[in-house]
Design an enzyme around this catalytic site. Structure first.
Site, PDB file in Angstrom:
ATOM      1  N   LYS A   1       0.902  -1.227   0.144  1.00  0.00           N
ATOM      2  CA  LYS A   1      -0.067  -0.025  -0.102  1.00  0.00           C
ATOM      3  C   LYS A   1       0.884   1.381   0.029  1.00  0.00           C
ATOM      4  CE  LYS A   1      -0.491  -0.216   5.147  1.00  0.00           C
ATOM      5  NZ  LYS A   1      -1.216  -0.741   6.037  1.00  0.00           N
TER       6      LYS A   1
ATOM      7  N   TYR B   1      14.924  30.480   8.267  1.00  0.00           N
ATOM      8  CA  TYR B   1      13.762  31.081   8.494  1.00  0.00           C
ATOM      9  C   TYR B   1      13.571  31.281   9.997  1.00  0.00           C
ATOM     10  CZ  TYR B   1      11.840  30.439   3.967  1.00  0.00           C
ATOM     11  OH  TYR B   1      11.318  30.504   2.654  1.00  0.00           O
TER      12      TYR B   1
HETATM   13  C1  LIG Z   1      -0.452  -1.843   6.994  1.00  0.00           C
HETATM   14  C2  LIG Z   1      -0.955  -3.232   7.249  1.00  0.00           C
HETATM   15  C3  LIG Z   1      -0.131  -4.286   7.338  1.00  0.00           C
HETATM   16  C4  LIG Z   1       1.402  -4.302   7.300  1.00  0.00           C
HETATM   17  O1  LIG Z   1       1.806  -3.560   8.428  1.00  0.00           O
HETATM   18  P1  LIG Z   1       3.351  -3.359   8.760  1.00  0.00           P
HETATM   19  O2  LIG Z   1       3.315  -3.069  10.156  1.00  0.00           O
HETATM   20  O3  LIG Z   1       3.920  -2.381   7.737  1.00  0.00           O
HETATM   21  O4  LIG Z   1       3.977  -4.632   8.641  1.00  0.00           O
HETATM   22  C5  LIG Z   1      -0.743  -5.420   7.644  1.00  0.00           C
HETATM   23  N1  LIG Z   1      -2.157  -5.468   7.867  1.00  0.00           N
HETATM   24  C6  LIG Z   1      -2.742  -4.559   7.463  1.00  0.00           C
HETATM   25  C7  LIG Z   1      -4.338  -4.737   7.687  1.00  0.00           C
HETATM   26  C8  LIG Z   1      -2.391  -3.316   7.254  1.00  0.00           C
HETATM   27  O5  LIG Z   1      -3.171  -2.242   7.313  1.00  0.00           O
END
Ligand SMILES: *Cc1c(COP(=O)(O)O)cnc(C)c1O
Length: 377
Positions: free
Chosen positions: A51, A272
């Site tokens: 993702k 800044y």
């Molecule tokens: C993002 C996510 C993962 C992966 O999580 P990590 O901590 O990056 O390994 C797995 N399952 C779900 C449902 C998620 O939303």
């Protein structure tokens, strides 16, 4: 040929495609991380969570690389990510949408051969209606809320879901899943609570296999592995478990170019707001990356970059496109216009930078900008 003066100078890499730095993604390290995780959970299978463009590293490159290593299960969060990824992977790779479908996306999803994760009764009913309308059996994964209160079927809806599945022939449930809220904390009692709740869900839906562990869950214990682990951050080199040495290899390296150097007297204001005032004569370098490139503004007057292992503190506020560093620790002339400094690499891990910024590694990765030359190794 060059006199001694030149010998300690930083080599200048020609910057490609007008970029202000190099973001190097080590696909071999990614594969080794995949294999490490796979060997921990075997005989369970290991999926890849890709993702948010594989946490910023490139969903297409990461997914195709892991496909070649035998990965066949890919999780995205939003349906649009699945649509973009689908043409990049062979047909025997399955893409799952963790958030499930928003109303109106069902027919496109069925068409694209993408598998939604069903998080609610409404999503279940809409997907079943789509299957009915198309006169097809459609695949789905059921996610249950085991205590995170974020996504997934609520305990009070489990009976209705079970009834629906008993009476409807339209859906093929591939497996059931849940997500851990505190898997990065080995001692957090929420892990055992969620596991106990998952066992109750499993007893109510005995026909289906379970997917449970994210990266942290993989390191908790075998009890959390189920049939399919879903690591994200650990694949990309981040720490999955607090208080334990990170067994993952770094996947990302970031080098940024120096745009300008200067020597300023005591009392000079930097950046800044003039919030940083030099305490003595100071040699400064301005590097070509700022908060728009993923160097969080919370690194203002905190944190550092490195050159040859020498720590070069960030001074003053991080700007949108540039950041000023104190290079007084290096012999004069070491860094000059066009030299490269290390933001992420051998001397500074993702987790180091995240800690200095008061963030988590996930935020650093997913914010890495698009003005670097991206190179895949
Ligand atoms: C993002 C996510 C993962 C992966 O999580 P990590 O901590 O990056 O390994 C797995 N399952 C779900 C449902 C998620 O939303």
């Amino acid at each position: 040929m060059n006199g001694g003066m030149m010998d300690f100078r930083a080599p200048k890499l020609a910057l490609e495609s007008g970029a202000c730095g190099y973001l190097t993604i080590d696909l071999d390290a990614l594969c080794r991380n995949y294999e490490t995780l796979s060997s921990i959970v075997a005989p369970a299978r290991t999926a890849a969570v890709v993702k948010a463009d594989s946490y910023g590293l490139g969903a297409a490159q990461v997914s195709r690389t892991l496909y070649d290593r035998g990965c066949r299960h890919f999780f995205v969060a939003h349906f649009i990510e699945a649509l973009r990824l689908r043409p990049q992977l062979p047909g025997d790779a399955t893409i799952f949408v963790l958030n499930g479908l928003l109303p109106g996306n069902e027919a496109t999803c069925a068409d694209g051969g993408i598998v939604p994760v069903i998080n609610s009764l409404e999503q279940l009913q809409q997907w079943a209606e789509t299957a009915c309308a198309l006169r097809r059996k459609l695949p789905a994964v059921l996610q249950f809320d085991t205590g995170m209160s974020r996504l997934g079927i609520q305990p009070e809806d489990r009976n209705a879901v079970a009834d629906h599945l008993r009476t409807s022939e339209h859906l093929e449930i591939l497996f059931i899943m849940s997500h851990l809220a505190s898997a990065d904390e080995v001692d957090n009692t929420q892990n055992a609570d969620q596991l106990a709740e998952m066992h109750r869900v499993s007893a109510e839906f005995p026909d289906y296999d379970v997917s449970f562990a994210n990266s942290g869950g993989i390191f908790l214990s075998e009890d959390f592995h189920g049939v399919l682990a879903r690591p994200g951050i650990a694949l990309y080199g981040g720490t999955a478990t607090s208080d334990v040495a990170n067994p993952m290899e770094a996947v990302v390296r970031l080098d940024v170019a120096v745009v300008q150097t200067r020597t300023v007297p005591e009392g000079a204001r930097v950046g800044y707001g003039g919030v940083h005032v030099t305490k003595g004569e100071t040699r400064l370098a301005t590097i070509a990356a700022g908060y728009a490139d993923g160097l969080p503004r919370s690194l203002s007057d905190r944190g550092a970059v490195y050159y040859n292992g020498v720590r070069l503190p960030i001074v003053g506020r991080v700007s949108m496109d540039s950041t000023t560093i104190d290079i007084s620790a290096l012999p004069e002339g070491t860094l000059s216009f066009g030299s490269m400094v290390e933001v992420l690499g051998d001397h500074q891990t993702l987790d180091d930078l995240a800690r200095d910024a008061g963030l988590i590694s996930y935020e650093i990765l997913t914010s890495l900008g698009h003005r670097f030359h991206r190179q895949y190794r």
